[in-house]
Design an enzyme around this catalytic site. Sequence first.
Site, PDB file in Angstrom:
ATOM      1  N   GLU A  80      46.410  38.560  45.444  1.00  0.00           N
ATOM      2  CA  GLU A  80      46.996  39.555  46.110  1.00  0.00           C
ATOM      3  C   GLU A  80      47.405  39.074  47.454  1.00  0.00           C
ATOM      4  O   GLU A  80      48.276  39.900  48.172  1.00  0.00           O
ATOM      5  CB  GLU A  80      46.165  40.788  46.409  1.00  0.00           C
ATOM      6  CG  GLU A  80      44.842  40.558  47.013  1.00  0.00           C
ATOM      7  CD  GLU A  80      44.051  41.910  46.956  1.00  0.00           C
ATOM      8  OE1 GLU A  80      44.427  42.728  46.425  1.00  0.00           O
ATOM      9  OE2 GLU A  80      42.857  41.863  47.402  1.00  0.00           O
ATOM     10  N   ASN A 123      36.681  32.907  44.118  1.00  0.00           N
ATOM     11  CA  ASN A 123      37.770  33.357  43.397  1.00  0.00           C
ATOM     12  C   ASN A 123      38.100  32.840  41.906  1.00  0.00           C
ATOM     13  O   ASN A 123      39.169  32.861  41.403  1.00  0.00           O
ATOM     14  CB  ASN A 123      38.792  33.858  44.180  1.00  0.00           C
ATOM     15  CG  ASN A 123      38.962  35.018  45.023  1.00  0.00           C
ATOM     16  OD1 ASN A 123      37.897  35.787  44.702  1.00  0.00           O
ATOM     17  ND2 ASN A 123      39.482  34.862  46.031  1.00  0.00           N
ATOM     18  N   ASP A 126      44.045  33.611  48.662  1.00  0.00           N
ATOM     19  CA  ASP A 126      42.499  33.810  48.794  1.00  0.00           C
ATOM     20  C   ASP A 126      41.726  32.533  48.068  1.00  0.00           C
ATOM     21  O   ASP A 126      41.208  32.658  47.068  1.00  0.00           O
ATOM     22  CB  ASP A 126      41.990  35.187  48.309  1.00  0.00           C
ATOM     23  CG  ASP A 126      40.657  35.455  48.814  1.00  0.00           C
ATOM     24  OD1 ASP A 126      40.070  34.559  49.600  1.00  0.00           O
ATOM     25  OD2 ASP A 126      40.186  36.681  48.589  1.00  0.00           O
TER      26      ASP A 126
END
Length: 368
Positions: free
Chosen positions: A253, A238, A233
């Site tokens: 993840e 993030n 991601d």
Amino acid sequence: MADAPRPRTSTRDPEELGRRLSAWLDRELPGAAVTGVSVPGSNGMSSETLLFDIEHPDTPLRACALRLAADPAAYTVFPTYDMPRQYRVMSLVARHTDVPVPAVRWLEEDPGPLGAPFFVMARAEGRVPPDVMPYTYEGNWLHAATDAERARLQEASISLLARLHDQFPPKEAEFLLPDGEGSPLRRHVDAQRAYYEWVVADLARSPLIERAFARLEELWPADEGPAVLNWGDARIGNVVYDGFEPAAVLDWEMAALAPREVDLGWTVYLHRFFQDLTVGFGQAGLPDFLRRADIEARYAELTGHTPRDMEFHTLYAALRHAIVMLRIAYRQAHFGEVEVPAEPDGLILHHASLAAMVQGSYWGTDGG
């Protein structure tokens, strides 16, 4: 967009989570007290985050963040949430690279204490480019920054990817390969096909997504290139920034063993997703920030690897994002927040740009 119904992000009670967390921690660290439990406003619809502090004389870890697998009864965005896998990835990244990742402290695989597996890590202090409203909109710290400050953040963020891809030993990431046959890229795409089939099981299928999968096969790289650890991601939303420098890289993840361009395509497209939304709602956005040509050129300078087949990889990123968006829309329908239209492609917020990519008309000549 501001008036659109916000998707439900959790069905859990934060106060109840706090009480159960206190009981669990007392078993792990007798005499410890949990204080300041809170749920960040940006909590997502995938794994959930809980922030808290520990009061205990024998632990150096005070400010903590807990990542909790999604409630399996809450129409989850993804079919599985492998917390040991995330914990292992973050531990290995800390061991093998200088990419700043929060130190992980505890992994709890038993769903009993909080209702699902979770892990606890150090909490990073700083600020994160917002998703809602996106950082490309007016009224947030990144949009208000100077061009020079945003250039610093862009440079540091591209450097994160370059260092991760260069420093991490690919052999250590082989456990991330999905089951199946073929190259890492083939397995990655096959896993996305399986995810799409899970999303549309007993529901309306997306003709646009299926056309995009077909177009991928037509654009498939002749030389896929070496596989490296992908963050997964890979986007600035993030990252926790201290000023304009990365302080912590979050959300692992979706980590994978795949060509470098899978991460790069995601970085390029997820910014364009926000930029396109902003322009569509009448604002200029940040047209000179995180441009595709600039990302590719700087990455090549930092690594010696010139990104290739980026039409394939940006299409693949938009396709993967479309599957997630479709699942979120079906989740909203499940909770009565939206109605499913006759044409399910309309549920995909970026269906126009995805269609343009399938047609080969999305990317212009300006390097954007």
